[in-house]
Scaffold this active site. Structure first.
Site, short mmCIF file in Angstrom:
data_model
loop_
_atom_site.label_atom_id
_atom_site.label_comp_id
_atom_site.label_asym_id
_atom_site.label_seq_id
_atom_site.Cartn_x
_atom_site.Cartn_y
_atom_site.Cartn_z
N GLY A 133 -54.75 -51.76 3.77
CA GLY A 133 -53.48 -52.43 4.05
C GLY A 133 -53.66 -53.91 3.81
N CYS A 162 -61.23 -49.59 3.90
CA CYS A 162 -60.86 -51.01 3.83
C CYS A 162 -60.22 -51.47 5.14
CB CYS A 162 -59.95 -51.25 2.62
SG CYS A 162 -59.79 -52.99 2.23
N TYR A 163 -58.92 -51.78 5.15
CA TYR A 163 -58.30 -52.17 6.42
C TYR A 163 -58.52 -51.09 7.48
CZ TYR A 163 -54.74 -53.37 9.88
OH TYR A 163 -54.10 -53.68 11.05
N HIS A 174 -63.22 -49.08 -1.83
CA HIS A 174 -62.17 -48.07 -2.10
C HIS A 174 -62.74 -46.90 -2.90
CE1 HIS A 174 -58.66 -50.29 -0.62
NE2 HIS A 174 -59.38 -51.36 -0.92
N GLU A 226 -61.32 -44.22 -3.56
CA GLU A 226 -60.26 -43.55 -4.33
C GLU A 226 -60.07 -44.18 -5.71
OE1 GLU A 226 -59.95 -45.61 -1.88
OE2 GLU A 226 -58.12 -46.81 -1.92
N ASP A 233 -40.02 -32.14 -14.46
CA ASP A 233 -39.71 -31.72 -13.10
C ASP A 233 -38.61 -30.66 -13.05
OD1 ASP A 233 -41.56 -33.63 -12.53
OD2 ASP A 233 -40.11 -35.16 -11.97
N LYS A 293 -47.10 -35.46 -9.62
CA LYS A 293 -46.77 -35.11 -11.01
C LYS A 293 -47.83 -34.22 -11.66
CE LYS A 293 -43.69 -36.27 -14.21
NZ LYS A 293 -42.25 -36.37 -13.90
#
Ligand code: XMP
Length: 512
Positions: free
Chosen positions: A55, A82-83, A171, A173, A229, A368
Site C-alpha cells: 500500500g 511490503c506495507y 514483491h 508477485e 468475454d 482474463k
C-alpha cells in the site's frame, strides 16, 4: 464443489490484482477483499490463508489503513507483502522506521533457504528481488526471525513459523523477483496446505450446474459481440441451458475480414438460438458523409441499441440477461460495492430497455487469462479465445474521415495481412493490440512505370497491461517490411505504409 480459499486483503496496493492472479496460477482460488472487511466476516469465509497487500502509506500516517490484532489470533496463516509486512510487524509490537536509503527496483537479496517460503524452489542464497519502499521494519516482533536481508534492509523477510506468520518487504508477485512465483506457491501450498483444487475444468462443471439450477426453464438473452468475454459467456450458457438461450450478434459491417462469419461458425451449431443481424446497410446509411469521430461513435452506439431492441422485442420477455463482466471490473468498481450499477451500463448501454428479471454474470470471479482458459476448456475456437480487444464501433473508427464501401474493403484487406504476418512471426500473443488504420491521406508513388496517387495505411501495434498507457511494439523491421510489401502489392489503392511509433499518452491506441 467448494474450493479452498485464500484471501488477498487489500491495503491499497497497486499490485493487488497481480497477487490474486499469482495465487490463482498456483491452482488456488482467491478473492480480493478490502482491509475494512470485518474480522468475523473473514473468518466465516474459512480461508486457508490470508495475504496482506502492499500500500502507498506509512503505518504511522494518520489515515493509513490498519487492522486489529485479532486477525492474528484466528490461527490462519498470513503472508504480509511490503506495507503488509510493515503492518504485521507494527501491529505485533515490532518497529517501523523511515529508510535511510529507500530501495526501488531490482535489489540483491540474501535468503535463508531454511525458511519454508524459500526452500525447495531453486532459489540461490543471493538473488534479485523487486523492492519499492521508503519505510522499513527496524525491529521485528518477538518470536520472529529474519529470513532475508539486503544491504539497506536488514529485515527483507521475517517469520514466525510456529504461528504461520510470514512477511516479505519485497514483491514476490512481480516477475523481477527471482522465484517469486515459487515463494507464493510455497506459502499457499506448504504453509496454508492448499492442494490446488482450482481448475477451469472444475469451474466449468460447477458453473454449468449452478446456472441450470438458477435458470430452471427460464429464457436467457445474451448480446454477443464476438469479443473474448461475451463469447466465453455464450459458450458456457449454451452448454448449461442450450435452447433456452438466445444470442444476438449485431454485425454492423465494420468487423474485421471474415470475422462475422467466424463468430457465426463458432456458435451456430451450439444448440442455442443464434441470431446474426446483418445490419451493414442500416449502419452505413447513418454514417455516409460523417467524418467527425465522436459523431461516428455516437451514431453507431445509437443504431446498435436500435437493432438490438428490434430483435429483443421479437423474443419477448426474457428472464435473465447475461453479461460478460470479469473480476478486474468487479475489483476496480470497489470490490463489489458498485458492481451492479456498473454492469447495468456495461454492454453497449443495453439493459435499460430490455425487459428482464435478473442479470447473470458467469465470469465475474475470473481474470482474463482464466476466461481464455475456460474458453479453451469449453472447446471454443482459438480465433475467439485469443482475440485481441476490438472497439465496439469496429473499423469505422479506423477509417479516418468519411466511410465508404471501398475504404472498408481496403482496410479489411490491409488489416488482415498485417495480422497474418504478426501471427506468422509468432508475435501475436506478446503484442496486446495490433491493427491497420486507413488514413485519409493520399500521396504520390510509382508502380511499374506509372505514377500512382493512393492511400497511406498506418500500422499500429502496442504493448500494454491495462490499455490506459501503452508503448508501441518494437516489431522487428523485417516483419514490418514483409507486411508493408504485401499490403502495397496485394491491396488496391494503397501505395504507402507508415508505422505508428507513439506511446499512449500522448497518443491514444486508436486513431479516432
Ligand atoms: P484508446 O484509443 O482510448 O483505446 O487508447 C484504449 C482501448 O479501448 C478500446 N476502445 C474501445 N472499446 N468501444 C470499445 O469497446 C469503444 O468505443 C472503444 N474505443 C477504444 C481500444 O481498442 C483500446 O483497446
Amino acid at each position: 464443489m467448494a474450493h479452498q480459499l485464500v484471501i488477498v486483503l487489500d491495503f491499497g496496493g497497486q499490485y493487488n490484482q497481480l497477487i490474486a492472479r499469482r495465487v490463482r496460477e498456483c491452482g488456488v482460488y482467491c478473492e480480493v477483499k478490502s482491509y475494512k472487511t470485518p474480522i468475523a466476516e473473514l473468518k466465516a469465509l474459512n480461508p486457508k490463508g490470508i495475504i496482506f497487500t502492499g500500500g502507498p502509506n506509512s503505518v504511522y500516517d494518520e489515515k493509513s489503513p490498519h487492522i486489529t490484532k485479532d486477525i492474528f489470533d484466528l490461527h490462519i496463516p498470513i503472508l504480509g507483502i511490503c506495507y503488509g509486512a510493515q503492518l504485521m510487524a507494527y501491529t505485533l509490537g515490532g518497529e517501523v522506521s523511515a529508510c535511510q536509503t529507500s530501495e526501488y527496483g531490482k535489489t540483491d537479496t540474501h535468503y535463508d533457504t531454511s525458511s519454508v517460503l524459500f526452500g525447495g524452489i531453486h532459489l540461490p542464497e543471493t538473488a534479485s528481488s523487486w523492492m519499492s519502499h521508503t519505510d522499513y521494519v527496524s525491529k521485528i516482533p518477538d518470536g520472529f526471525r529474519i529470513t532475508a536481508h539486503t544491504e539497506d534492509c536488514p529485515a527483507a523477510a521475517f517469520e514466525n513459523a510456529e504461528r504461520k506468520l510470514y512477511a516479505v518487504q519485497f514483491h514476490p508477485e512481480v516477475n523481477h523477483t527471482f522465484a517469486g512465483q515459487g515463494m507464493i506457491d510455497s506459502f499457499v501450498k506448504n504453509v496454508c496446505g492448499c492442494v490446488g483444487d482450482w481448475t477451469m475444468a472444475g469451474y466449468a462443471k460447477t458453473a454449468i450446474s449452478e446456472i441450470r439450477e438458477k435458470v430452471g426453464n427460464g429464457k436467457v438473452l445474451l448480446a454477443l459481440s464476438g469479443g473474448v468475454d461475451s463469447s466465453v459467456a455464450a459458450a458456457l450458457l449454451a452448454k448449461a441451458v442450450g435452447s433456452q438461450l438466445t444470442c444476438i450478434f449485431v454485425d454492423h459491417g465494420f468487423m474485421r475480414k471474415n470475422e462475422g462469419d467466424e463468430v457465426e461458425a463458432a456458435f451456430k451449431d451450439s444448440g442455442m438460438n443464434f441470431i446474426r443481424v446483418n445490419a451493414k446497410e442500416q449502419f452505413m446509411s447513418k454514417l455516409r458523409g460523417v467524418s467527425d469521430p465522436e459523431t461516428k461513435r455516437k451514431a453507431i452506439g445509437e443504431e446498435f441499441i436500435r437493432v438490438f431492441e428490434q430483435e429483443a422485442k421479437k423474443i419477448g420477455k426474457v428472464d435473465y440477461l447475461v453479461q460478460g463482466t470479469i473480476y478486474p471490473d468487479v475489483i476496480e468498481s470497489g470490490l463489489g460495492d458498485a458492481a451492479v450499477i456498473k454492469s447495468h451500463h456495461n454492454v453497449g448501454g443495453l439493459p435499460d430497455y430490455v425487459d428482464f428479471k435478473e442479470i447473470i454474470e458467469p465470469l465475474r470471479m475470473l481474470f482474463k487469462d482464466e476466461v481464455r482458459k475456460l474458453g479453451t476448456e469449453l472447446g471454443l475456437s482459438p480465433v475467439l479465445v485469443w482475440r485481441q480487444p476490438f472497439p465496439g464501433p469496429g473499423l469505422a473508427i479506423r477509417i479516418i474521415g468519411d466511410i465508404t464501401d471501398e475504404k472498408l474493403e481496403i482496410l479489411q484487406d490491409a488489416d488482415f495481412i498485417f495480422r497474418e504476418e504478426i501471427a506468422k512471426a509468432r508475435l501475436d500473443r506478446d503484442i496486446n493490440q495490433y491493427f491497420a488504420v486507413l488514413t485519409n491521406m493520399r500521396s504520390v508513388g510509382v508502380m511499374g512505370d506509372a505514377r500512382t496517387y493512393d492511400y497511406t495505411i498506418a500500422l499500429r501495434a502496442v504493448t500494454t497491461s491495462d490499455f490506459m498507457t501503452a508503448d508501441f511494439a518494437k516489431i522487428p523491421y523485417d516483419v514490418l517490411a514483409v507486411a508493408a510489401n504485401r499490403i502495397v502489392n496485394e491491396v488496391k489503392s494503397v501505395n504507402r505504409i507508415v508505422y505508428d511509433v507513439t506511446t499512449k499518452p500522448p497518443a491514444t491506441i486508436e486513431w479516432e
